[in-house]
Design an enzyme around this catalytic site. Structure first.
Site, PDB file in Angstrom:
ATOM      1  CB  SER A 167      -0.967  -0.040   1.193  1.00 17.01           C
ATOM      2  OG  SER A 167      -2.013   0.879   1.021  1.00 17.01           O
ATOM      3  CG  ASP A 255      -6.320  -2.667  -4.418  1.00 15.82           C
ATOM      4  OD1 ASP A 255      -7.007  -1.775  -3.865  1.00 15.82           O
ATOM      5  OD2 ASP A 255      -5.098  -2.782  -4.261  1.00 15.82           O
ATOM      6  CG  HIS A 287      -5.633  -2.234  -0.644  1.00 15.62           C
ATOM      7  ND1 HIS A 287      -4.652  -2.096  -1.599  1.00 15.62           N
ATOM      8  CD2 HIS A 287      -5.234  -1.487   0.420  1.00 15.62           C
ATOM      9  CE1 HIS A 287      -3.708  -1.285  -1.142  1.00 15.62           C
ATOM     10  NE2 HIS A 287      -4.028  -0.916   0.082  1.00 15.62           N
TER      11      HIS A 287
END
Length: 316
Positions: A167, A255, A287
């Site tokens: 991320s 995602d 995600h």
């Protein structure tokens, strides 16, 4: 009294269910501050860990990992890990990240340093980037048997340094590799590869009110927005000078920021950068699914693929 209580409890920002900040400066983090795992020598999974202070920068720490059983003189690849959390939450010491990095260390047989960079809003960006760079320099300072940490001095192979993050941590990986390419590293140190796991980047044409974009604006109040080269690879002149020889990007089909990872891939591919780039997509997942469901088949496949990426690069 009621007006005072009301003003002190007024919410300024919230990213539920993980985070809330109040106008009086108080911050409540619901991820990364609970379920803390203490360091342990020779734990049940065959991994030893210790926590270290980096360069005496107040609040900048890291957790160091290594296999508990290792031969004298054996040199292992080094992974520097940058956790996700939008620059405002997350920690190497919480069970989610501790267990993930420990699993990578066990699977790949590596030495790892998981960086506890300081968080916004108490420490707004660029503090997180600067801490991440200082931590990388601290790791590199152990080259040639120098530096304060024995595990790095004795067992780290500085020709096989890998940067890994998920991320916003994937975004940090890019920024560290780009800075290394521009500024250079100590002679004899080589970033062999960078792995960005479902990374956050910005796209001007699709930026909006999603939590990821709001997180960036919150964590970096001085940013120019979604054309900031630190988060928008299309605006980053350093892309072609990335200071590593291989890049692996993991995406997840469902995602919300999948397209940003594709943007990074396409930008790097077209930039003239001369390294090898590969993209791997996991079908049907969201995600950072691998962090919250680490024992599922697809998370284990991701772990093995990342370990393979690290181990395919042999010392020359």
């Amino acid at each position: 009294m009621d007006s005072v209580r009301s003003s002190t409890s007024e919410v300024a920002h919230e990213f539920l269910p993980y985070f809330r900040a109040y106008k009086d400066g108080r911050v409540e983090r619901y991820f990364g501050t609970t379920d803390i795992v203490p360091p342990s020598l020779n734990s049940h999974n065959g991994i030893s860990t210790k926590d270290v202070q980096i360069f005496q920068v107040e609040g900048l720490t890291a957790r160091v990992y290594m296999p508990s059983t290792i031969s004298q003189g054996q040199k292992l690849p080094v992974m520097v890990y940058y956790h996700g959390g939008g620059f405002f939450m997350g920690s190497p010491f919480c069970a989610t990240y501790h267990n993930h990095v420990a699993s990578l260390v066990a699977e790949a047989c590596i030495v790892a340093v998981s960086v506890d960079y300081r968080l916004a809003p108490e420490h707004p960006v660029p503090v997180g980037y600067e801490d991440s760079w200082v931590a990388l320099q601290w790791v590199i300072s152990h080259f040639n048997g120098d530096g304060p940490e024995a595990w790095l001095r004795e067992y780290a192979d500085f020709q096989r340094v890998f940067l890994v993050g998920d991320s916003i941590g994937g975004n940090i990986v890019h920024n560290m590799a780009a800075r290394a390419g521009v500024e250079g590293l100590a002679a004899g140190v080589r970033i062999a590869g960078a792995c960005l796991v479902q990374p956050y980047f910005a796209m001007k044409e699709s930026a909006g009110t999603g939590v990821e974009d709001r997180s960036w604006l919150f964590s970096c109040p001085t940013t120019s927005g979604f054309d900031d080269p630190r988060v928008n690879p299309a605006e980053d002149s350093r892309v072609s000078r990335l200071g590593c020889s291989k890049v692996l990007i993991f995406l997840a089909e469902n995602d919300d920021i999948r397209e940003r990872g594709l943007l990074y891939y396409e930008t790097l591919k077209k930039s003239g950068w001369e390294g090898e780039i590969e993209i791997v997509e996991t079908e049907g997942e969201k995600h950072v699914f691998h962090l919250f469901n680490p024992n599922c088949e697809k998370a284990l496949a991701l772990l093995k693929r990342l370990a393979s990426f690290i181990n395919q690069d042999k010392a020359t």
